[in-house]
Design a protein around this motif. Structure first.
Motif, PDB file in Angstrom:
ATOM      1  N   TYR A  79      38.554  12.979  -8.689  1.00  0.00           N
ATOM      2  CA  TYR A  79      37.932  14.252  -8.229  1.00  0.00           C
ATOM      3  C   TYR A  79      36.617  14.856  -8.835  1.00  0.00           C
ATOM      4  O   TYR A  79      36.679  14.966 -10.080  1.00  0.00           O
ATOM      5  CB  TYR A  79      38.997  15.605  -8.240  1.00  0.00           C
ATOM      6  N   ILE A  80      35.585  15.176  -8.182  1.00  0.00           N
ATOM      7  CA  ILE A  80      34.377  15.625  -8.450  1.00  0.00           C
ATOM      8  C   ILE A  80      34.468  17.119  -8.550  1.00  0.00           C
ATOM      9  O   ILE A  80      34.934  17.500  -7.358  1.00  0.00           O
ATOM     10  CB  ILE A  80      33.084  15.140  -7.882  1.00  0.00           C
ATOM     11  N   VAL A  81      34.334  17.902  -9.373  1.00  0.00           N
ATOM     12  CA  VAL A  81      34.686  19.486  -9.241  1.00  0.00           C
ATOM     13  C   VAL A  81      33.544  20.243  -9.945  1.00  0.00           C
ATOM     14  O   VAL A  81      32.412  19.653 -10.780  1.00  0.00           O
ATOM     15  CB  VAL A  81      35.809  19.633 -10.148  1.00  0.00           C
ATOM     16  N   GLY A  82      33.406  21.421  -9.535  1.00  0.00           N
ATOM     17  CA  GLY A  82      32.329  22.300 -10.122  1.00  0.00           C
ATOM     18  C   GLY A  82      31.090  22.202  -9.437  1.00  0.00           C
ATOM     19  O   GLY A  82      30.028  22.806 -10.170  1.00  0.00           O
ATOM     20  N   MET A  83      30.874  21.266  -8.048  1.00  0.00           N
ATOM     21  CA  MET A  83      29.503  21.209  -7.512  1.00  0.00           C
ATOM     22  C   MET A  83      28.978  22.651  -7.122  1.00  0.00           C
ATOM     23  O   MET A  83      29.556  23.378  -6.618  1.00  0.00           O
ATOM     24  CB  MET A  83      29.671  20.551  -6.589  1.00  0.00           C
ATOM     25  N   ARG A  84      27.795  22.923  -7.678  1.00  0.00           N
ATOM     26  CA  ARG A  84      27.114  24.243  -7.351  1.00  0.00           C
ATOM     27  C   ARG A  84      26.633  24.326  -5.700  1.00  0.00           C
ATOM     28  O   ARG A  84      26.343  23.207  -5.274  1.00  0.00           O
ATOM     29  CB  ARG A  84      25.913  24.381  -8.128  1.00  0.00           C
ATOM     30  N   PRO A  85      26.823  25.267  -5.092  1.00  0.00           N
ATOM     31  CA  PRO A  85      26.423  25.289  -3.457  1.00  0.00           C
ATOM     32  C   PRO A  85      25.135  24.771  -3.270  1.00  0.00           C
ATOM     33  O   PRO A  85      25.073  23.953  -2.397  1.00  0.00           O
ATOM     34  CB  PRO A  85      26.425  26.822  -3.208  1.00  0.00           C
ATOM     35  N   ALA A  86      24.133  25.181  -4.315  1.00  0.00           N
ATOM     36  CA  ALA A  86      22.793  24.776  -3.939  1.00  0.00           C
ATOM     37  C   ALA A  86      22.553  23.068  -3.955  1.00  0.00           C
ATOM     38  O   ALA A  86      21.864  22.542  -3.270  1.00  0.00           O
ATOM     39  CB  ALA A  86      21.772  25.343  -4.921  1.00  0.00           C
ATOM     40  N   VAL A  87      23.616  22.664  -5.033  1.00  0.00           N
ATOM     41  CA  VAL A  87      23.469  21.384  -5.101  1.00  0.00           C
ATOM     42  C   VAL A  87      24.119  20.412  -3.988  1.00  0.00           C
ATOM     43  O   VAL A  87      23.506  19.374  -3.404  1.00  0.00           O
ATOM     44  CB  VAL A  87      24.252  20.718  -6.465  1.00  0.00           C
ATOM     45  N   ALA A  88      25.290  21.040  -3.404  1.00  0.00           N
ATOM     46  CA  ALA A  88      25.652  20.433  -1.992  1.00  0.00           C
ATOM     47  C   ALA A  88      24.883  20.563  -0.971  1.00  0.00           C
ATOM     48  O   ALA A  88      24.551  19.200  -0.443  1.00  0.00           O
ATOM     49  CB  ALA A  88      27.086  21.211  -1.830  1.00  0.00           C
ATOM     50  N   MET A  89      24.021  21.642  -0.690  1.00  0.00           N
ATOM     51  CA  MET A  89      23.245  21.741   0.295  1.00  0.00           C
ATOM     52  C   MET A  89      22.055  20.654  -0.031  1.00  0.00           C
ATOM     53  O   MET A  89      21.425  19.894   1.224  1.00  0.00           O
ATOM     54  CB  MET A  89      22.542  23.017   0.349  1.00  0.00           C
ATOM     55  N   THR A  90      21.586  20.412  -1.043  1.00  0.00           N
ATOM     56  CA  THR A  90      20.211  19.560  -1.429  1.00  0.00           C
ATOM     57  C   THR A  90      20.840  18.141  -1.352  1.00  0.00           C
ATOM     58  O   THR A  90      20.196  17.123  -0.574  1.00  0.00           O
ATOM     59  CB  THR A  90      20.024  19.599  -2.912  1.00  0.00           C
ATOM     60  N   LEU A  91      22.265  17.807  -1.400  1.00  0.00           N
ATOM     61  CA  LEU A  91      22.725  16.419  -1.535  1.00  0.00           C
ATOM     62  C   LEU A  91      22.600  16.109  -0.012  1.00  0.00           C
ATOM     63  O   LEU A  91      22.491  14.930   0.290  1.00  0.00           O
ATOM     64  CB  LEU A  91      24.060  16.403  -2.184  1.00  0.00           C
ATOM     65  N   VAL A  92      23.294  16.804   0.699  1.00  0.00           N
ATOM     66  CA  VAL A  92      23.315  16.824   2.457  1.00  0.00           C
ATOM     67  C   VAL A  92      21.948  16.232   2.805  1.00  0.00           C
ATOM     68  O   VAL A  92      21.776  15.404   3.682  1.00  0.00           O
ATOM     69  CB  VAL A  92      23.955  17.776   3.069  1.00  0.00           C
ATOM     70  N   GLU A  93      20.889  16.923   2.406  1.00  0.00           N
ATOM     71  CA  GLU A  93      19.465  16.874   2.808  1.00  0.00           C
ATOM     72  C   GLU A  93      19.126  15.465   2.137  1.00  0.00           C
ATOM     73  O   GLU A  93      18.201  14.886   2.890  1.00  0.00           O
ATOM     74  CB  GLU A  93      18.526  18.051   2.235  1.00  0.00           C
ATOM     75  N   LEU A  94      19.536  15.116   1.213  1.00  0.00           N
ATOM     76  CA  LEU A  94      19.228  13.755   0.766  1.00  0.00           C
ATOM     77  C   LEU A  94      19.863  12.588   1.422  1.00  0.00           C
ATOM     78  O   LEU A  94      19.617  11.499   0.917  1.00  0.00           O
ATOM     79  CB  LEU A  94      19.359  13.612  -0.785  1.00  0.00           C
ATOM     80  N   ASP A  95      20.633  13.076   2.307  1.00  0.00           N
ATOM     81  CA  ASP A  95      21.675  12.073   2.989  1.00  0.00           C
ATOM     82  C   ASP A  95      22.524  11.511   2.054  1.00  0.00           C
ATOM     83  O   ASP A  95      22.707  10.234   2.290  1.00  0.00           O
ATOM     84  CB  ASP A  95      20.716  10.907   3.720  1.00  0.00           C
ATOM     85  N   MET A  96      23.055  11.996   1.153  1.00  0.00           N
ATOM     86  CA  MET A  96      24.006  11.679   0.165  1.00  0.00           C
ATOM     87  C   MET A  96      25.288  12.421   0.302  1.00  0.00           C
ATOM     88  O   MET A  96      25.255  13.434  -0.615  1.00  0.00           O
ATOM     89  CB  MET A  96      23.450  11.638  -1.290  1.00  0.00           C
ATOM     90  N   ASP A  97      26.102  12.369   1.150  1.00  0.00           N
ATOM     91  CA  ASP A  97      27.248  13.203   1.135  1.00  0.00           C
ATOM     92  C   ASP A  97      28.563  13.026   0.241  1.00  0.00           C
ATOM     93  O   ASP A  97      29.570  13.281   0.522  1.00  0.00           O
ATOM     94  CB  ASP A  97      27.789  13.324   2.611  1.00  0.00           C
ATOM     95  N   LEU A  98      28.298  11.885  -0.377  1.00  0.00           N
ATOM     96  CA  LEU A  98      29.397  11.254  -1.332  1.00  0.00           C
ATOM     97  C   LEU A  98      30.772  11.122  -0.503  1.00  0.00           C
ATOM     98  O   LEU A  98      31.798  11.459  -1.016  1.00  0.00           O
ATOM     99  CB  LEU A  98      29.527  12.188  -2.504  1.00  0.00           C
ATOM    100  N   ALA A  99      30.430  10.460   0.562  1.00  0.00           N
ATOM    101  CA  ALA A  99      31.668  10.366   1.706  1.00  0.00           C
ATOM    102  C   ALA A  99      32.906   9.464   1.028  1.00  0.00           C
ATOM    103  O   ALA A  99      33.979  10.044   1.422  1.00  0.00           O
ATOM    104  CB  ALA A  99      31.150   9.765   2.770  1.00  0.00           C
TER     105      ALA A  99
END
Lengths: 120, 135
Positions: A79-99
Motif C-alpha cells: 500500500y502506498i499511503v499519505g499521498m498529498r491531494p496536489a501530488v495525486a492531481m499532478t501524477l494524473v496529469e503526468l499520465d502516471m496513475d500508478l494503476a
C-alpha cells in the motif's frame, strides 16, 4: 541503508517512510533493500508512506510502481499511503496513475486492510 | 531566450543528484514566499524536477535560475545545459520517448504542468528550457 528512507518491521508488515530529500540513487537502493527484506522477514504486507514527499515526478512515480510490482511478485501486498491531494492531481496529469499500486489514505487504513486479509 | 532584467532570485548548479533536491527546494521556497497555491506549487516544482533531471542525466549537468516576475505575479525558471542537445524536439516531447531510465513522460509532462514552456536545442549546442507559471 541511507538516511533518506527507513524500513521498520512490525509483525509481518514492513513500513517504509520516505523522506523528502531522497535522491534517485537512494530510492533505487531502497528498492533493492526492501525486496531483500520482504524475503528474509517473510513479510506479507508492505506500507510505503510518502506523506513527506512534496512532489512525485515521473522518476519517483516509476520507482513506486516498480516497488509495488516487485512486492506482488514476492507475495507481499503493498500500500502506498499519505499521498498529498496536489501530488495525486499532478501524477494524473503526468499520465502516471500508478494503476498497479494499492493506495490507502493513511498508515492505519492500510494496516486495517492488511489485517482484514489476515496479512498483518 | 531573453534573460529578464535583474538578477535571478536563486541559482542552482546542477552537477550531482543532490542538486536536484536543492533545485526543487529553491523553487519551492520562492513559490511559498510569493504566496502560490498548493496545487500550482506542486505542479511547477514537479516540472522543475523533470527538466533539472534531464539537464543532469542527458546534458551532463547545467544551471537552473529562478526569477520572480511582476504584473501579473509569476515564476520563471531557466534551465541550461551544455550537453549534446536534442536532435528531434517534437519526438522528445512525445510521451513514451526515452533515451535513458525514465518512462519518457518527463519532458512532455513538464510542458503540461506549466503555463508557458519553451525549449531550444541544437545537436552539440546544449539545451535550454524556459518555464513560466502563474501562482
Amino acid at each position: 541503508m541511507s538516511e533518506a528512507a527507513s524500513i521498520y518491521s512490525v509483525d509481518k508488515v514492513l513500513l517504509v517512510a520516505i523522506r523528502d530529500n531522497i535522491t534517485d540513487t537512494d530510492i533505487i537502493n531502497l528498492q533493492e533493500e526492501l525486496s531483500e527484506r520482504i524475503v528474509s522477514q517473510k513479510a506479507r504486507g508492505v506500507v510505503i508512506d510518502i506523506a513527506a514527499l512534496e512532489i512525485v515526478d515521473t522518476f519517483v512515480g516509476r520507482i513506486l510502481a516498480q516497488l509495488s510490482a516487485i512486492s506482488r511478485l514476492l507475495a507481499a501486498e503493498t500500500y502506498i499511503v499519505g499521498m498529498r491531494p496536489a501530488v495525486a492531481m499532478t501524477l494524473v496529469e503526468l499520465d502516471m496513475d500508478l494503476a498497479g499500486s494499492r493506495t490507502a489514505l493513511s498508515l492505519s487504513h492500510a494496516l486495517r486492510a492488511l489485517k482484514a486479509k489476515g496479512l498483518a | 531566450m531573453n534573460r529578464p532584467p535583474g538578477e535571478p532570485a536563486a541559482r542552482v548548479e546542477l552537477c550531482r543528484e543532490r542538486d536536484l533536491a536543492a533545485a526543487r527546494l529553491a523553487v519551492s521556497k520562492l513559490l511559498d514566499a510569493m504566496g502560490a497555491r498548493a496545487l500550482r506549487k506542486t505542479r511547477f516544482v514537479t516540472a522543475v524536477s523533470e527538466i533539472a533531471r534531464n539537464a543532469l542525466d542527458h546534458g551532463g549537468g547545467g544551471t537552473l535560475e529562478v526569477w520572480q516576475l511582476a504584473r501579473p505575479a509569476r515564476i520563471r525558471v531557466l534551465c541550461r545545459d551544455a550537453g549534446p542537445g536534442i536532435a528531434d524536439l517534437e519526438l522528445a516531447l512525445t510521451d513514451g520517448f526515452s533515451t535513458a531510465r525514465s518512462m519518457g513522460k518527463g519532458l512532455g509532462g513538464a510542458r503540461r504542468l506549466v503555463d508557458e514552456f519553451r525549449i531550444e536545442s541544437r545537436p552539440g549546442g546544449g539545451t535550454t528550457v524556459e518555464m513560466v507559471s502563474k501562482l
